[in-house]
Write a protein that holds these residues in place. Structure first.
Motif, PDB file in Angstrom:
ATOM      1  N   GLU A   3       0.902  -1.057  -0.044  1.00  0.00           N
ATOM      2  CA  GLU A   3       0.060   0.018   0.132  1.00  0.00           C
ATOM      3  C   GLU A   3       0.887   1.230   0.016  1.00  0.00           C
ATOM      4  OE1 GLU A   3      -2.329  -0.600   3.475  1.00  0.00           O
ATOM      5  OE2 GLU A   3      -3.468  -2.040   2.372  1.00  0.00           O
ATOM      6  N   GLY A   4       1.861   1.174   0.746  1.00  0.00           N
ATOM      7  CA  GLY A   4       2.885   2.377   0.857  1.00  0.00           C
ATOM      8  C   GLY A   4       3.675   2.794  -0.499  1.00  0.00           C
ATOM      9  N   SER A   5       3.812   1.529  -1.245  1.00  0.00           N
ATOM     10  CA  SER A   5       4.579   1.870  -2.656  1.00  0.00           C
ATOM     11  C   SER A   5       3.521   2.444  -3.617  1.00  0.00           C
ATOM     12  CB  SER A   5       5.326   0.649  -3.182  1.00  0.00           C
ATOM     13  OG  SER A   5       4.132  -0.293  -3.476  1.00  0.00           O
ATOM     14  N   THR A   6       2.297   1.996  -3.507  1.00  0.00           N
ATOM     15  CA  THR A   6       1.203   2.604  -4.227  1.00  0.00           C
ATOM     16  C   THR A   6       0.893   3.889  -3.987  1.00  0.00           C
ATOM     17  OG1 THR A   6       0.180  -0.018  -4.434  1.00  0.00           O
ATOM     18  CG2 THR A   6      -1.403   2.030  -5.156  1.00  0.00           C
ATOM     19  N   LEU A   7       1.030   4.203  -2.797  1.00  0.00           N
ATOM     20  CA  LEU A   7       0.699   5.621  -2.400  1.00  0.00           C
ATOM     21  C   LEU A   7       1.846   6.554  -2.782  1.00  0.00           C
ATOM     22  CD1 LEU A   7      -1.399   7.466  -0.783  1.00  0.00           C
ATOM     23  CD2 LEU A   7      -0.098   6.890   1.052  1.00  0.00           C
ATOM     24  N   LYS A   8       3.087   5.994  -2.619  1.00  0.00           N
ATOM     25  CA  LYS A   8       4.393   6.743  -3.075  1.00  0.00           C
ATOM     26  C   LYS A   8       4.039   7.106  -4.574  1.00  0.00           C
ATOM     27  CE  LYS A   8       9.094   6.734  -2.426  1.00  0.00           C
ATOM     28  NZ  LYS A   8      10.207   6.029  -2.006  1.00  0.00           N
ATOM     29  N   SER A   9       3.704   5.933  -5.317  1.00  0.00           N
ATOM     30  CA  SER A   9       3.965   5.911  -6.870  1.00  0.00           C
ATOM     31  C   SER A   9       2.660   7.086  -7.218  1.00  0.00           C
ATOM     32  CB  SER A   9       3.777   4.675  -7.452  1.00  0.00           C
ATOM     33  OG  SER A   9       2.354   4.197  -7.374  1.00  0.00           O
ATOM     34  N   TYR A  10       1.478   7.096  -6.393  1.00  0.00           N
ATOM     35  CA  TYR A  10       0.460   8.091  -6.866  1.00  0.00           C
ATOM     36  C   TYR A  10       0.822   9.433  -6.439  1.00  0.00           C
ATOM     37  CZ  TYR A  10      -3.717  10.916  -6.102  1.00  0.00           C
ATOM     38  OH  TYR A  10      -4.605  11.940  -6.121  1.00  0.00           O
ATOM     39  N   PHE A  11       1.813   9.754  -5.586  1.00  0.00           N
ATOM     40  CA  PHE A  11       2.042  11.100  -5.228  1.00  0.00           C
ATOM     41  C   PHE A  11       3.241  11.479  -6.253  1.00  0.00           C
ATOM     42  CE2 PHE A  11       0.973  10.305  -0.725  1.00  0.00           C
ATOM     43  CZ  PHE A  11      -0.084  11.484  -0.765  1.00  0.00           C
ATOM     44  N   LYS A  13       3.556  10.261  -9.459  1.00  0.00           N
ATOM     45  CA  LYS A  13       2.841  10.114 -10.652  1.00  0.00           C
ATOM     46  C   LYS A  13       2.109  11.528 -10.678  1.00  0.00           C
ATOM     47  CE  LYS A  13      -0.556   7.732 -11.427  1.00  0.00           C
ATOM     48  NZ  LYS A  13      -1.343   6.573 -11.509  1.00  0.00           N
ATOM     49  N   ASN A  14       1.602  12.221  -9.603  1.00  0.00           N
ATOM     50  CA  ASN A  14       0.851  13.494  -9.736  1.00  0.00           C
ATOM     51  C   ASN A  14       1.705  14.741  -9.289  1.00  0.00           C
ATOM     52  OD1 ASN A  14      -2.009  12.539 -10.652  1.00  0.00           O
ATOM     53  ND2 ASN A  14      -1.615  11.199  -8.777  1.00  0.00           N
ATOM     54  N   GLN A  15       2.917  14.516  -9.361  1.00  0.00           N
ATOM     55  CA  GLN A  15       3.852  15.469  -9.191  1.00  0.00           C
ATOM     56  C   GLN A  15       3.635  16.034  -7.689  1.00  0.00           C
ATOM     57  OE1 GLN A  15       3.857  17.780 -12.598  1.00  0.00           O
ATOM     58  NE2 GLN A  15       4.910  16.414 -13.762  1.00  0.00           N
ATOM     59  N   ILE A  16       3.251  15.240  -6.741  1.00  0.00           N
ATOM     60  CA  ILE A  16       2.913  15.909  -5.414  1.00  0.00           C
ATOM     61  C   ILE A  16       4.274  15.678  -4.518  1.00  0.00           C
ATOM     62  CG2 ILE A  16       1.520  15.606  -3.382  1.00  0.00           C
ATOM     63  CD1 ILE A  16      -0.920  14.655  -5.434  1.00  0.00           C
ATOM     64  N   LYS A  17       4.556  16.774  -3.806  1.00  0.00           N
ATOM     65  CA  LYS A  17       5.687  16.458  -3.108  1.00  0.00           C
ATOM     66  C   LYS A  17       5.831  17.139  -1.890  1.00  0.00           C
ATOM     67  CE  LYS A  17       8.016  20.610  -4.881  1.00  0.00           C
ATOM     68  NZ  LYS A  17       9.197  20.977  -5.568  1.00  0.00           N
TER      69      LYS A  17
END
Length: 177
Positions: A3-11, A13-17
């Motif tokens: 779940e953590g890696s999915t969340l990290k890839s979401y951020f 991918k959407n250029q959220i930092k």
């Protein structure tokens, strides 16, 4: 985990930092400060200022309002409450950003350690402002936003480690227990 890696890839991918809090320091010279006594919340005429007077003064200082009450000033005729004393040097540190409660507690503990060594200061203060448009104000309570969205608290810590806790909430919020 996964779940953590999915969340990290979401951020990513959407250029959220993540943003780090912005910290600014300033030194205030020859600052008029109210005289406070830890056991006098209401203040005493000619001896000490009240909590309300301090709260108003803190707002003026943190917003860099001139405290000299000159009649030629179009911005403010505010002056420091009486009695007051002139402090040669005061430090103002402002941290802007999202700060978790554990970090605020840690900062408060560090500030209390300030009085561990002999210092000239009689008191210091820590003010924490919530975001005006925050969905939550106190505990799990929904934040009511009407005009100002105020939600803040202020610790005034004295040399003997007595403290005052001042809280301000908007008109649509309940005071925390």
């Amino acid at each position: 985990g996964a779940e953590g890696s999915t969340l990290k890839s979401y951020f990513s991918k959407n250029q959220i930092k993540a943003l780090k809090p912005k910290i600014t320091f300033s030194t205030l010279r020859d600052l008029q400060c109210p005289v406070l006594q830890s056991n006098e919340l209401q203040g005493k005429p000619e001896e000490s200022c009240s909590t309300e007077e301090l709260f108003e003064w803190l707002g003026a200082v943190s917003n860099q309002v001139s405290l000299d009450n000159k009649s030629s000033s179009f911005l403010s005729t505010y002056c420091c409450p009486q009695p007051n004393t002139v402090v040669e040097k005061a430090f103002l540190c402002t941290i802007t950003g999202f700060i978790i409660p554990e970090k605020i507690i840690q900062l408060l503990e560090q500030l209390c350690c300030y009085f561990g060594e002999p210092k000239l200061a009689y008191w210091l203060t820590l003010t924490v402002h919530g975001f005006a448009d925050s969905p939550v104000s106190w505990r799990e309570s929904e934040h009511g936003f009407h005009k100002g969205g105020e939600n803040l608290y202020n610790f005034v810590i004295f040399r003997n480690l007595d403290y005052w806790l001042q809280m301000a909430v908007g008109t649509n919020d309940d005071c925390p227990p």
